[in-house]
Structures are given as structure tokens and as C-alpha cells.
Design a protein around this motif. Structure first.
Motif, PDB file in Angstrom:
ATOM      1  N   ALA A 263       0.909  -1.211  -0.164  1.00 16.42           N
ATOM      2  CA  ALA A 263      -0.007   0.041  -0.066  1.00 16.42           C
ATOM      3  C   ALA A 263       0.701   1.294  -0.149  1.00 16.42           C
ATOM      4  O   ALA A 263       0.507   2.216  -0.710  1.00 16.42           O
ATOM      5  CB  ALA A 263      -0.968   0.171   0.965  1.00 16.42           C
ATOM      6  N   THR A 264       1.987   1.301   0.625  1.00 19.81           N
ATOM      7  CA  THR A 264       2.728   2.384   0.712  1.00 19.81           C
ATOM      8  C   THR A 264       3.524   2.362  -0.712  1.00 19.81           C
ATOM      9  O   THR A 264       3.827   3.747  -1.010  1.00 19.81           O
ATOM     10  CB  THR A 264       3.988   2.417   1.747  1.00 19.81           C
TER      11      THR A 264
ATOM     12  N   ASN B 227      -3.065   2.285   8.523  1.00 16.77           N
ATOM     13  CA  ASN B 227      -2.638   3.032   9.793  1.00 16.77           C
ATOM     14  C   ASN B 227      -2.842   2.015  11.046  1.00 16.77           C
ATOM     15  O   ASN B 227      -3.867   1.448  11.155  1.00 16.77           O
ATOM     16  CB  ASN B 227      -3.955   4.331   9.764  1.00 16.77           C
ATOM     17  N   LEU B 228      -1.875   1.994  11.887  1.00 19.03           N
ATOM     18  CA  LEU B 228      -1.750   0.979  13.165  1.00 19.03           C
ATOM     19  C   LEU B 228      -1.985   1.748  14.380  1.00 19.03           C
ATOM     20  O   LEU B 228      -1.241   2.625  14.687  1.00 19.03           O
ATOM     21  CB  LEU B 228      -0.269   0.261  12.850  1.00 19.03           C
TER      22      LEU B 228
ATOM     23  N   MET C 229      -7.236  -9.547   8.273  1.00 20.47           N
ATOM     24  CA  MET C 229      -6.737 -10.448   9.509  1.00 20.47           C
ATOM     25  C   MET C 229      -6.879 -10.038  10.988  1.00 20.47           C
ATOM     26  O   MET C 229      -6.759 -10.997  11.725  1.00 20.47           O
ATOM     27  CB  MET C 229      -5.478 -11.122   9.190  1.00 20.47           C
ATOM     28  N   CYS C 230      -6.861  -8.823  11.037  1.00 24.27           N
ATOM     29  CA  CYS C 230      -6.736  -8.053  12.644  1.00 24.27           C
ATOM     30  C   CYS C 230      -8.153  -8.181  13.163  1.00 24.27           C
ATOM     31  O   CYS C 230      -8.956  -7.302  12.660  1.00 24.27           O
ATOM     32  CB  CYS C 230      -6.088  -6.763  12.315  1.00 24.27           C
ATOM     33  N   ASP C 231      -8.220  -9.256  13.943  1.00 32.60           N
ATOM     34  CA  ASP C 231      -9.480  -9.005  14.947  1.00 32.60           C
ATOM     35  C   ASP C 231      -9.889  -7.997  15.735  1.00 32.60           C
ATOM     36  O   ASP C 231     -10.768  -7.542  15.926  1.00 32.60           O
ATOM     37  CB  ASP C 231      -9.345 -10.421  15.718  1.00 32.60           C
ATOM     38  N   THR C 232      -8.787  -7.344  16.157  1.00 38.62           N
ATOM     39  CA  THR C 232      -9.005  -5.911  17.278  1.00 38.62           C
ATOM     40  C   THR C 232      -9.088  -4.764  16.241  1.00 38.62           C
ATOM     41  O   THR C 232      -9.546  -3.713  16.665  1.00 38.62           O
ATOM     42  CB  THR C 232      -7.823  -5.976  17.950  1.00 38.62           C
ATOM     43  N   MET C 233      -8.992  -4.783  14.880  1.00 39.12           N
ATOM     44  CA  MET C 233      -9.319  -3.919  13.924  1.00 39.12           C
ATOM     45  C   MET C 233      -8.203  -2.772  14.317  1.00 39.12           C
ATOM     46  O   MET C 233      -8.261  -1.443  14.148  1.00 39.12           O
ATOM     47  CB  MET C 233     -10.476  -3.398  13.844  1.00 39.12           C
ATOM     48  N   ALA C 234      -6.971  -3.388  14.578  1.00 36.43           N
ATOM     49  CA  ALA C 234      -5.855  -2.399  14.977  1.00 36.43           C
ATOM     50  C   ALA C 234      -5.217  -1.850  13.818  1.00 36.43           C
ATOM     51  O   ALA C 234      -4.617  -0.516  13.681  1.00 36.43           O
ATOM     52  CB  ALA C 234      -4.674  -2.988  15.832  1.00 36.43           C
TER      53      ALA C 234
ATOM     54  N   CYS D 174      -3.724  -3.363  -1.233  1.00 37.96           N
ATOM     55  CA  CYS D 174      -3.562  -4.589  -0.494  1.00 37.96           C
ATOM     56  C   CYS D 174      -4.099  -4.291   0.842  1.00 37.96           C
ATOM     57  O   CYS D 174      -3.565  -3.267   1.437  1.00 37.96           O
ATOM     58  CB  CYS D 174      -2.052  -5.045  -0.451  1.00 37.96           C
ATOM     59  N   ARG D 175      -4.739  -5.007   1.340  1.00 35.24           N
ATOM     60  CA  ARG D 175      -5.623  -4.795   2.613  1.00 35.24           C
ATOM     61  C   ARG D 175      -5.268  -6.232   3.493  1.00 35.24           C
ATOM     62  O   ARG D 175      -6.165  -6.380   4.235  1.00 35.24           O
ATOM     63  CB  ARG D 175      -6.851  -4.378   2.640  1.00 35.24           C
ATOM     64  N   SER D 176      -4.410  -7.263   3.233  1.00 36.75           N
ATOM     65  CA  SER D 176      -4.732  -8.442   3.813  1.00 36.75           C
ATOM     66  C   SER D 176      -4.400  -8.284   5.312  1.00 36.75           C
ATOM     67  O   SER D 176      -4.951  -9.247   6.140  1.00 36.75           O
ATOM     68  CB  SER D 176      -3.575  -9.116   3.017  1.00 36.75           C
ATOM     69  N   CYS D 177      -3.494  -7.602   5.528  1.00 37.43           N
ATOM     70  CA  CYS D 177      -3.251  -7.226   7.172  1.00 37.43           C
ATOM     71  C   CYS D 177      -4.390  -6.779   7.929  1.00 37.43           C
ATOM     72  O   CYS D 177      -4.777  -7.305   9.085  1.00 37.43           O
ATOM     73  CB  CYS D 177      -2.063  -6.621   7.255  1.00 37.43           C
ATOM     74  N   GLY D 178      -5.095  -5.870   7.395  1.00 38.77           N
ATOM     75  CA  GLY D 178      -6.474  -5.399   7.892  1.00 38.77           C
ATOM     76  C   GLY D 178      -7.541  -6.398   8.085  1.00 38.77           C
ATOM     77  O   GLY D 178      -8.271  -6.377   8.883  1.00 38.77           O
TER      78      GLY D 178
END
Length: 160
Positions: A102-103, A133-134, A114-119, A108-112
Motif C-alpha cells: 500500500a505504501t 494506519n496501525l 486478518m486483524c481481529d481487534t481492527m488495530a 492490498c489490505r490483507s493485514c487489516g
């Protein structure tokens, strides 16, 4: 049995304080002195992310999956290495590197996903794809985002 204290005396290697060993370790600085390397923690890990690291000591490999914080490793350990389950499992957080797609303006938003806490949320920007944005306050350091990243641009490490 090898006396590791003497081995460390002659070794010029330093201990990496950011290595993720196991959740709920009571005293991470004495871990290599107290752990017998029996492997019971790895056998009990429901996601099979505990591997034999340097010197045969267990450590977490987020490339294999995420920590579900099941407390199985602590329950299986015959030594008294772990804190109570009610305590914070660790001070580990994710970081997103510059090699993130993304940068580089590739969607790509694969990490987002998978993130259950939506961090990890994605912020729309003019002329670019949505940027990650983490939120470190929401990040549990579970590592779910690591294995799904196609460019290995996410690391989870202890805060020092």
C-alpha cells in the motif's frame, strides 16, 4: 548437560531483547537460564507457532500463524516460567515497514482483514490507494497480520 552460563561467557553474541519467546513469561531476562527446552510448550501450541529457536529455546514464529493467547504453552510447561493468565501476555506490537504494498501504491489490505481487534485500518488518501494506519493501543501483538503479508512487511517485536 551443557553449562550455558559458561557458554555465554565465551560468546560475543548479545541477547536480542526484541525476540518474541512466549506469552506470559514472568522473567524474560532469565528465560534461557530457567527453560529446560523440553518442547512441551511447542507440543501444546494450538496454532503451531512455537518453534525451536537459537540454542533450542522456544520462540514464536509468526510466519506460521498467530498467537490465540490460549495459555496452552504456560499450562504445559513443567517449570514456573509464566505469569497468571489474567496478566498481559506480552508487550509486543506490530510494525509496518516501507516495503508494504500500500505504501508503494499497490492495493492490498490483507493485514487489516486478518486483524481481529481492527488495530490496522486503512485511510483513504487522494491520488493513492488506502494507506495502513496501525493503532498500537489496539494491537495485541498476536501476529495474525504477519503471515498474510505478501511482501513480509510486518514485524511483531517486543517494545523495549
Amino acid at each position: 548437560m551443557i553449562d550455558l552460563s559458561k557458554r555465554r561467557f565465551f560468546s560475543k553474541r548479545t541477547v536480542d531483547d526484541t525476540t518474541i519467546r512466549l506469552p506470559w513469561l514472568a522473567n524474560a531476562s532469565k528465560f534461557t537460564e530457567q527453560c529446560t527446552r523440553c518442547g512441551k510448550c511447542a507440543e501444546s501450541c494450538e496454532t503451531n507457532i512455537i518453534i525451536h529457536g537459537d540454542g533450542g529455546f522456544p520462540q514464536v514464529d509468526f510466519n506460521k500463524g498467530e498467537c490465540t493467547f490460549c495459555y496452552g504453552c504456560a499450562n504445559a510447561c513443567p517449570e514456573s516460567l509464566f505469569d497468571k493468565e489474567e496478566n498481559n501476555p506480552w508487550e509486543a506490537k506490530a510494525t509496518i515497514l516501507e516495503s508494504c504494498l500500500a505504501t508503494q501504491n499497490v492495493e492490498c489490505r490483507s493485514c487489516g482483514d486478518m486483524c481481529d481487534t481492527m488495530a490496522i485500518q486503512f485511510k483513504l488518501e487522494i491520488g493513492k490507494v488506502a494507506q495502513p494506519n496501525l493503532n498500537l493501543d489496539e494491537c495485541t501483538g498476536c501476529g495474525a497480520c504477519v503471515a498474510v503479508c505478501p511482501t513480509s512487511s510486518i514485524n511483531v517485536s517486543k517494545l523495549v
